[in-house]
Design a protein around this motif. Structure first.
Motif, short mmCIF file in Angstrom:
data_model
loop_
_atom_site.label_atom_id
_atom_site.label_comp_id
_atom_site.label_asym_id
_atom_site.label_seq_id
_atom_site.Cartn_x
_atom_site.Cartn_y
_atom_site.Cartn_z
N ILE A 187 0.83 -1.20 0.00
CA ILE A 187 0.00 0.00 0.00
C ILE A 187 0.87 1.26 0.00
O ILE A 187 0.51 2.27 -0.61
CB ILE A 187 -0.95 -0.02 1.21
CG1 ILE A 187 -1.92 -1.21 1.09
CG2 ILE A 187 -1.74 1.29 1.30
CD1 ILE A 187 -2.80 -1.42 2.31
N SER A 188 2.02 1.21 0.65
CA SER A 188 2.92 2.37 0.66
C SER A 188 3.44 2.67 -0.74
O SER A 188 3.67 3.84 -1.10
CB SER A 188 4.10 2.11 1.62
OG SER A 188 4.96 3.23 1.66
N ILE A 189 3.64 1.64 -1.55
CA ILE A 189 4.05 1.85 -2.95
C ILE A 189 2.98 2.65 -3.68
O ILE A 189 3.28 3.59 -4.43
CB ILE A 189 4.28 0.49 -3.65
CG1 ILE A 189 5.49 -0.22 -3.04
CG2 ILE A 189 4.48 0.68 -5.15
CD1 ILE A 189 5.69 -1.64 -3.55
N LEU A 190 1.72 2.28 -3.47
CA LEU A 190 0.62 3.01 -4.10
C LEU A 190 0.58 4.47 -3.65
O LEU A 190 0.26 5.37 -4.43
CB LEU A 190 -0.71 2.34 -3.77
CG LEU A 190 -0.90 0.89 -4.25
CD1 LEU A 190 -2.27 0.37 -3.83
CD2 LEU A 190 -0.73 0.79 -5.76
N ALA A 191 0.94 4.71 -2.38
CA ALA A 191 0.89 6.07 -1.84
C ALA A 191 1.83 7.01 -2.57
O ALA A 191 1.45 8.13 -2.96
CB ALA A 191 1.20 6.05 -0.34
N THR A 192 3.09 6.60 -2.75
CA THR A 192 4.04 7.48 -3.44
C THR A 192 3.76 7.56 -4.94
O THR A 192 4.02 8.59 -5.57
CB THR A 192 5.48 7.01 -3.21
OG1 THR A 192 5.58 5.60 -3.47
CG2 THR A 192 5.93 7.28 -1.79
N LEU A 193 3.21 6.50 -5.51
CA LEU A 193 2.82 6.53 -6.93
C LEU A 193 1.73 7.57 -7.15
O LEU A 193 1.81 8.42 -8.05
CB LEU A 193 2.33 5.15 -7.37
CG LEU A 193 1.88 5.01 -8.83
CD1 LEU A 193 3.06 5.21 -9.77
CD2 LEU A 193 1.23 3.65 -9.07
N VAL A 194 0.71 7.54 -6.29
CA VAL A 194 -0.39 8.50 -6.39
C VAL A 194 0.09 9.92 -6.11
O VAL A 194 -0.36 10.88 -6.75
CB VAL A 194 -1.51 8.09 -5.39
CG1 VAL A 194 -2.53 9.21 -5.23
CG2 VAL A 194 -2.19 6.82 -5.86
N GLU A 214 1.02 15.61 -7.90
CA GLU A 214 1.91 16.74 -8.16
C GLU A 214 1.83 17.18 -9.62
O GLU A 214 1.85 18.38 -9.92
CB GLU A 214 3.35 16.37 -7.79
CG GLU A 214 4.40 17.40 -8.15
CD GLU A 214 4.22 18.73 -7.42
OE1 GLU A 214 4.97 19.68 -7.76
OE2 GLU A 214 3.36 18.83 -6.53
N VAL A 215 1.72 16.23 -10.55
CA VAL A 215 1.56 16.57 -11.96
C VAL A 215 0.29 17.40 -12.16
O VAL A 215 0.30 18.43 -12.85
CB VAL A 215 1.51 15.29 -12.83
CG1 VAL A 215 1.11 15.64 -14.27
CG2 VAL A 215 2.85 14.58 -12.81
N LYS A 216 -0.79 16.97 -11.53
CA LYS A 216 -2.06 17.70 -11.65
C LYS A 216 -1.96 19.09 -11.03
O LYS A 216 -2.49 20.07 -11.60
CB LYS A 216 -3.18 16.89 -10.99
CG LYS A 216 -4.57 17.47 -11.22
CD LYS A 216 -5.64 16.53 -10.73
CE LYS A 216 -7.03 17.06 -11.12
NZ LYS A 216 -7.24 17.08 -12.60
N ARG A 217 -1.28 19.19 -9.88
CA ARG A 217 -1.13 20.50 -9.22
C ARG A 217 -0.41 21.49 -10.14
O ARG A 217 -0.82 22.65 -10.27
CB ARG A 217 -0.36 20.32 -7.91
CG ARG A 217 -0.32 21.56 -7.02
CD ARG A 217 0.68 21.38 -5.89
NE ARG A 217 2.04 21.36 -6.39
CZ ARG A 217 2.77 22.46 -6.65
NH1 ARG A 217 2.24 23.67 -6.44
NH2 ARG A 217 3.99 22.36 -7.11
N LYS A 218 0.65 21.04 -10.80
CA LYS A 218 1.42 21.94 -11.67
C LYS A 218 0.63 22.29 -12.94
O LYS A 218 0.78 23.39 -13.48
CB LYS A 218 2.77 21.31 -12.02
CG LYS A 218 3.72 21.26 -10.82
CD LYS A 218 5.16 21.00 -11.23
CE LYS A 218 5.31 19.65 -11.90
NZ LYS A 218 6.73 19.37 -12.24
N ARG A 219 -0.21 21.36 -13.41
CA ARG A 219 -1.06 21.68 -14.57
C ARG A 219 -2.06 22.78 -14.23
O ARG A 219 -2.32 23.67 -15.05
CB ARG A 219 -1.77 20.42 -15.05
CG ARG A 219 -0.87 19.45 -15.81
CD ARG A 219 -1.62 18.19 -16.22
NE ARG A 219 -0.76 17.27 -16.96
CZ ARG A 219 -1.09 16.03 -17.28
NH1 ARG A 219 -2.30 15.55 -16.91
NH2 ARG A 219 -0.26 15.26 -17.95
N TYR A 220 -2.61 22.70 -13.02
CA TYR A 220 -3.50 23.77 -12.57
C TYR A 220 -2.75 25.09 -12.50
O TYR A 220 -3.27 26.15 -12.89
CB TYR A 220 -4.07 23.42 -11.19
CG TYR A 220 -5.43 22.77 -11.21
CD1 TYR A 220 -6.59 23.53 -11.07
CD2 TYR A 220 -5.56 21.40 -11.36
CE1 TYR A 220 -7.85 22.95 -11.07
CE2 TYR A 220 -6.81 20.79 -11.37
CZ TYR A 220 -7.95 21.56 -11.23
OH TYR A 220 -9.19 20.97 -11.25
#
Length: 582
Positions: A407-414, A419-425
């Protein structure tokens, strides 16, 4: 030795001691988390540190605070016992928190305030010296509390009593649940006070509560089930190493039954049962070979050791690879209080027109999902899993840890995609070069990464803690519990190392950087998150391999009838059991 009962005849320990013990842990977590959750804001906003320097200061402090439990555990196991170690450490903690509160209240202990448009003066060496002294005292105090509280609480349940033994694994769930509630209060109430009322009150309140917890802990003194210190565990481990080296040229015995045993010598370090011989690291068995010059009645422990003492060292060695597997998870977890917090500071955190979520309170999502997962695990998953596995705890702590790693792997992947979405905004609204402007993206886009970290911690951290207490030699349980905190320490130090290396080698001549000091909008934080994802994936493969070949410690215990004194001498037999599988 165990202190059995009061003069009036009632038995010590049990559930009645939990409020006294948990109150100390609650106040410790309110103090630590209440400051750590917002420390990045304090360092950058009040002391005017650059972001990467502040992030590294935070992880270095976290690493040191998680390393000091080794000192506290050694002191408890070798000299003072767990109760007095907790008491002394709590007093040191109160002194450190008092100094920290003063550093936040007195203007001369921090640089003058400045606006966003002017160059801010960083804290002087003297001002930082006061801060670091307070943090060091806090780390030392925490070092005595952390490894001893959890082990002291578990000591209150007798593993040889069938009415209490099943409560030990439940205790770890309770412990982490109570700890989670206190952390939840810290990242909401205390952070709100720090941001809206002031750091003086925000630090002064947990200082007062920590003082009251010392009084409460001492108030339950007559109820506790105490375990006397049994000498330095590190000395015993070293004695086995030296003895096996001295006898390295001796031929191995043909049968392990010929190795040295001495129940009287091991009595104080084998109250729950004696460790039996294993074929792991057979070279160490030479420490238990009786040579002609050895005095078996009064042995020189630097030349001759019992099988139990040899197996103590073997047990610690076997635990090593499992210990190491937890480091990367805490490296990933550490980002919540550094870069994830900086992400949260740049987005829209409003709930309605009048309330804004403090950025440092974003970890409320981590705590909430951790608490929900713990409750669901205890009430739903365990009863269902018990039907299939036959284990009281539902699933083994090794499987529980493995789920947490995934589950921790999924956390850093997400987190990387967020962050990509934040910079697109930011780009869509022309805010890439406005690091202090609010990006019109809801903070709830960051919630999944926080939630997944909380779920991962509910599985991995509790399983890890349970593993250390269960599998460690009984005379080393404070020390073994400290290993849990040293995993966090190593994770924080690895985070510092990774941030430093990535910041240095991702720098470009045009000033761009994966982890910029000033403008996160122009960085590549998502690459850093995905690097952590890759490393955690490799770590999961490593963990599956070491867990697959891990050998549980075998312990020889007296039968319950004999322990109670209700049977004849023939019932005072021993049965080898793998306690971890019970």
């Amino acid at each position: 030795m165990e202190e059995g009962s009061h003069g009036r005849g009632w038995k010590k320990g049990g559930i009645v001691t939990m409020p006294f013990i948990f109150s100390n842990e609650v106040c410790d977590k309110l103090a630590v988390v209440g400051f750590n959750a917002n420390m990045i804001s304090y360092l950058t906003g009040q002391l005017h540190m650059p972001l990467t320097k502040a992030a590294n200061t935070l992880t270095n402090f976290g690493g040191t605070a998680s390393l000091t439990p080794l000192i506290g555990a050694f002191f408890a196991d070798a000299y003072a016992g767990r109760f007095w170690t907790i008491t002394i450490a709590s007093i040191i903690y109160v002194v450190g928190m008092t100094l920290l509160t003063l550093s936040a209240v007195l203007p001369q202990l921090r640089p003058p305030p400045c606006s966003d448009n002017q160059k801010c003066q960083e804290a002087s060496a003297g001002q930082l010296g006061v801060l670091y002294t307070a943090l060091l005292l806090g780390a030392l105090g925490s070092g005595g509390i952390r490894p001893c509280v959890v082990a002291f609480g578990a000591d209150q349940f007798d593993v040889n009593d069938p009415k209490q033994s099943t409560k030990t694994w439940k205790y770890f769930n309770w412990y982490y649940f109570v700890m989670g509630v206190s952390m939840l209060l810290a990242v909401t109430v205390l952070v709100y006070i720090q941001d809206n009322i002031g750091w003086g009150w925000g630090l002064g309140i947990p200082t007062i509560m920590m003082f009251l917890s010392v009084i409460t802990l001492i108030g339950g003194y007559r109820l506790y089930r105490m375990m006397d210190p049994s000498g330095s565990p590190f000395t015993r481990l070293l004695q086995v190493c030296v003895a096996s080296f001295k006898k390295r040229r001796l031929a191995m015995v043909t049968d392990s039954i010929l190795l040295y045993e001495n129940e009287e010598l091991d009595a104080s370090i084998s109250l729950d049962g004696r460790l039996v011989h294993t074929n792991h690291v057979k070279f160490l068995d030479k420490a238990a070979i009786v040579a002609p010059e050895d005095d078996v009645k009064s042995p020189n422990l630097w030349r001759l050791n019992t099988v139990h003492r040899v197996e103590e060292l073997k047990t610690v060695i076997r635990m090593g690879p499992i210990w190491a597997s937890g480091i990367l998870l805490y490296t990933a977890y550490a980002q919540q209080s550094t870069f994830s917090l900086q992400q949260a500071k740049t987005v829209d955190r409003h709930l309605g027109p009048h309330f804004q979520i403090p950025a440092a309170s974003m970890s409320v999502f981590t705590m909430t999902f951790m608490l929900i997962t713990i409750a669901a695990y205890d009430r739903l998953l365990v009863p269902v899993a018990r039907r299939f596995t036959g284990l009281d705890r539902g699933i083994s702590f090794l499987k529980r840890m493995g789920i947490g790693y995934f589950i921790s792997i999924l956390a850093t992947l997400v987190a990387g995609f967020a962050e990509v979405k934040r910079k697109r905004y930011a780009a869509a609204h022309g805010l890439l070069d406005s690091p202090h402007a609010m990006i019109p993206m809801s903070v709830f886009w960051l919630m999944p990464q926080y939630a997944l970290h909380g779920i991962a911690e509910a599985f991995m951290a509790i399983g890890h803690l349970e593993f250390f207490y269960d599998q460690a030699p009984e005379s080393m349980r404070s020390t073994a519990t400290a290993l849990f905190w040293t995993t966090i320490s190593a994770g924080n130090y690895l985070s510092t190392f990774m941030v430093t290396i990535v910041h240095k080698y991702s720098a470009r001549p045009d000033g761009s950087n994966w982890l910029p000091d000033g403008n996160l909008n122009r960085g590549k934080l998502e690459y850093f998150y995905w690097l952590l994802t890759l490393l955690q994936g490799l770590n999961l493969v490593y963990y599956v391999c070491v867990a697959r070949f891990y050998k549980f410690k075998p312990v020889q215990i007296h039968s319950v009838e004999a322990a109670k004194g209700t049977g004849d001498e023939d019932k005072d037999t021993a049965a080898a059991v793998e306690l971890a599988k019970v």
